[in-house]
Design a protein around this motif. Structure first.
Motif, mmCIF file in Angstrom:
data_model
loop_
_atom_site.group_PDB
_atom_site.id
_atom_site.type_symbol
_atom_site.label_atom_id
_atom_site.label_comp_id
_atom_site.label_asym_id
_atom_site.label_seq_id
_atom_site.Cartn_x
_atom_site.Cartn_y
_atom_site.Cartn_z
ATOM 1 N N PRO A 3 36.689 29.500 52.184
ATOM 2 C CA PRO A 3 36.744 29.451 53.418
ATOM 3 C C PRO A 3 37.398 30.446 54.504
ATOM 4 O O PRO A 3 36.956 30.523 55.631
ATOM 5 N N VAL A 4 38.167 31.036 53.889
ATOM 6 C CA VAL A 4 38.940 32.183 54.673
ATOM 7 C C VAL A 4 37.983 33.390 54.846
ATOM 8 O O VAL A 4 37.861 33.757 56.071
ATOM 9 N N LEU A 5 37.290 33.593 53.763
ATOM 10 C CA LEU A 5 36.256 34.833 53.805
ATOM 11 C C LEU A 5 35.050 34.625 54.447
ATOM 12 O O LEU A 5 34.637 35.457 55.009
ATOM 13 N N ARG A 37 40.335 44.368 63.650
ATOM 14 C CA ARG A 37 41.103 43.510 63.164
ATOM 15 C C ARG A 37 40.495 42.598 62.022
ATOM 16 O O ARG A 37 41.388 42.458 61.137
ATOM 17 N N ALA A 38 39.402 42.155 62.190
ATOM 18 C CA ALA A 38 38.986 41.162 61.189
ATOM 19 C C ALA A 38 38.868 41.981 59.852
ATOM 20 O O ALA A 38 38.789 41.346 58.819
ATOM 21 N N MET A 39 38.306 43.353 59.936
ATOM 22 C CA MET A 39 38.074 44.134 58.608
ATOM 23 C C MET A 39 39.257 44.301 57.978
ATOM 24 O O MET A 39 39.613 44.267 56.751
ATOM 25 N N VAL A 40 40.348 44.514 58.770
ATOM 26 C CA VAL A 40 41.616 44.916 58.314
ATOM 27 C C VAL A 40 42.162 43.642 57.486
ATOM 28 O O VAL A 40 42.728 43.487 56.298
ATOM 29 N N ARG A 41 42.169 42.276 58.132
ATOM 30 C CA ARG A 41 42.578 41.114 57.483
ATOM 31 C C ARG A 41 41.650 40.811 56.483
ATOM 32 O O ARG A 41 42.149 40.165 55.324
ATOM 33 N N LEU A 42 40.432 41.414 56.175
ATOM 34 C CA LEU A 42 39.713 40.747 55.156
ATOM 35 C C LEU A 42 39.997 41.642 53.819
ATOM 36 O O LEU A 42 40.388 41.036 52.796
ATOM 37 N N GLU A 43 40.490 43.024 54.284
ATOM 38 C CA GLU A 43 41.160 43.704 53.128
ATOM 39 C C GLU A 43 42.225 43.196 52.430
ATOM 40 O O GLU A 43 42.664 43.294 51.197
ATOM 41 N N GLU A 44 43.379 42.855 53.467
ATOM 42 C CA GLU A 44 44.413 42.390 53.251
ATOM 43 C C GLU A 44 44.325 41.002 51.967
ATOM 44 O O GLU A 44 44.980 40.740 51.378
ATOM 45 N N ASP A 45 43.427 40.127 52.616
ATOM 46 C CA ASP A 45 43.264 38.904 51.812
ATOM 47 C C ASP A 45 42.821 39.333 50.610
ATOM 48 O O ASP A 45 42.955 38.567 49.673
ATOM 49 N N LEU A 46 41.844 39.921 50.468
ATOM 50 C CA LEU A 46 41.332 40.513 49.102
ATOM 51 C C LEU A 46 41.895 41.340 48.367
ATOM 52 O O LEU A 46 42.075 41.440 47.058
ATOM 53 N N GLY A 47 43.098 42.301 49.066
ATOM 54 C CA GLY A 47 44.017 42.947 48.256
ATOM 55 C C GLY A 47 43.597 44.428 47.585
ATOM 56 O O GLY A 47 43.744 44.792 46.911
ATOM 57 N N VAL A 48 42.142 44.745 48.466
ATOM 58 C CA VAL A 48 41.772 45.888 47.952
ATOM 59 C C VAL A 48 41.020 46.453 49.140
ATOM 60 O O VAL A 48 40.668 45.944 50.162
ATOM 61 N N ALA A 49 40.889 47.896 49.128
ATOM 62 C CA ALA A 49 40.333 48.637 50.263
ATOM 63 C C ALA A 49 38.668 48.466 50.099
ATOM 64 O O ALA A 49 38.073 48.917 49.331
ATOM 65 N N LEU A 50 37.950 48.024 51.400
ATOM 66 C CA LEU A 50 36.674 48.034 51.260
ATOM 67 C C LEU A 50 35.980 49.376 51.872
ATOM 68 O O LEU A 50 34.929 49.613 51.525
ATOM 69 N N PHE A 51 36.728 49.755 52.749
ATOM 70 C CA PHE A 51 36.278 51.043 53.551
ATOM 71 C C PHE A 51 37.076 52.346 53.297
ATOM 72 O O PHE A 51 38.337 52.043 53.254
ATOM 73 N N ALA A 52 36.476 53.292 53.237
ATOM 74 C CA ALA A 52 37.029 54.548 53.450
ATOM 75 C C ALA A 52 36.720 55.070 54.742
ATOM 76 O O ALA A 52 35.648 55.146 55.326
#
Length: 310
Positions: A3-5, A37-52
């Motif tokens: 639900p968060v993602l 901000r949404a992309m930063v929170r997404l990466e934080e929630d996953l614990g992994v970098a999605l973008f370079a």
């Protein structure tokens, strides 16, 4: 985590597609800062970098490419689901999930659908044929919109409307001691062996109640699932049965009018209380309610004359 993602998947897919936050924000109609901000929170929630990140442009990391594949599948599935529910609710060509009793299947329901489709030729039907309690369960599970059932349910979470009643007959083999009769009091069959539907079927409950009202408990030789199976077993001499009239007369049996107690079953339509109807469901419900009192085909009278008073 799901639900968060979920709300961020469309944002992520747009950024991945454009490889540019500003252009993705313009497509989505959201401020660039909100999207970042949404992309930063997404990466934080996953614990992994999605973008370079390289200035204003971004590129997917290997983890980001794997996540994009799954995100696109999920978004496509959501879009297909949205298309389906929109299509089902379409006033002209939507869908009605309709349940009905086995005994309504050969004549009554085909005639109803044929008449309804005169004015609604493109409405689609998902049909379920089952016994009453099973259909009520499927109503409550959201698998049916309406069901034609007996007896008419009186549960607080359901709405039931009586549409018609159907006379039941005592069906006996054509060489039975009662076969020369036209009418009978049910108490006269107290010593007979009965074939009936299984417990849980509305007609079985009615049979038990009528026999009790007539002063006896029926002796059961067989419990089945379809009325026409019972009629065939009566013809074979296995017992007698209380049944609605057949769509087509069956050889080997005689059908007697029961004069006492009054042997009828109510047929009604049921739906979940408080649930809004789509346009096609509302149209079919209105049609069914308009058939009150003439839902069922006219019954033919049993062919034999009385040979004894009833």
């Amino acid at each position: 985590m799901g639900p968060v993602l979920a709300p961020r998947l469309a944002y992520f897919a747009a950024v991945a597609r454009h490889e540019h936050v500003t252009r993705a924000a313009a497509e989505l109609g959201v401020p660039q800062s909100t999207l970042s901000r949404a992309m930063v929170r997404l990466e934080e929630d996953l614990g992994v970098a999605l973008f370079a990140r390289r200035g204003r442009t971004v590129a997917l990391t290997p983890a980001g490419r794997r996540f994009l594949t799954a995100a696109e599948r999920a978004l496509a599935e959501v879009e297909r689901a949205a298309d389906t529910v929109r299509a089902d609710a379409d006033p002209t060509a939507g869908r009605v999930a309709f349940g009905f009793l086995h005994t309504m299947g050969s004549e009554t329901v085909p005639a109803l659908i044929r008449a309804f489709r005169v004015d609604h030729p493109k409405v689609r039907f998902t049909l379920v044929q089952n016994y009453g309690e099973a259909m009520i369960e499927r109503l409550r599970a959201g698998e049916l919109d309406l069901c034609l059932t007996s007896p008419v349910p009186a549960a607080p979470d359901l709405v039931g409307r009586r549409l018609d009643e159907q006379r039941l007959r005592l069906v006996v083999p054509d060489d039975h001691r009662l076969a020369g009769r036209r009418r009978i009091r049910l108490a006269e069959a107290a010593e007979e062996t009965f074939v009936t539907l299984e417990p849980g079927y509305g007609l079985r409950r009615i049979t038990d109640d009528l026999c009790a009202e007539a002063g006896f408990t029926p002796r059961i030789a067989f419990e089945g699932e379809e009325a026409e199976t019972l009629r065939g077993l009566v013809a074979a001499g296995l017992g007698v049965a209380l049944l609605p009239p057949p769509a087509v007369a069956r050889p080997g049996v005689v059908e007697l009018t029961v004069t006492a107690p009054r042997a009828v079953r109510e047929i009604g339509v049921a739906w979940l209380d408080g649930h809004p109807d789509t346009a096609p469901v509302a149209a079919f419900k209105k049609f069914l309610l308009s058939r009150r009192g003439h839902l069922l085909p006219k019954e033919s009278q049993p062919p034999r004359e009385d040979s004894a008073p009833a």
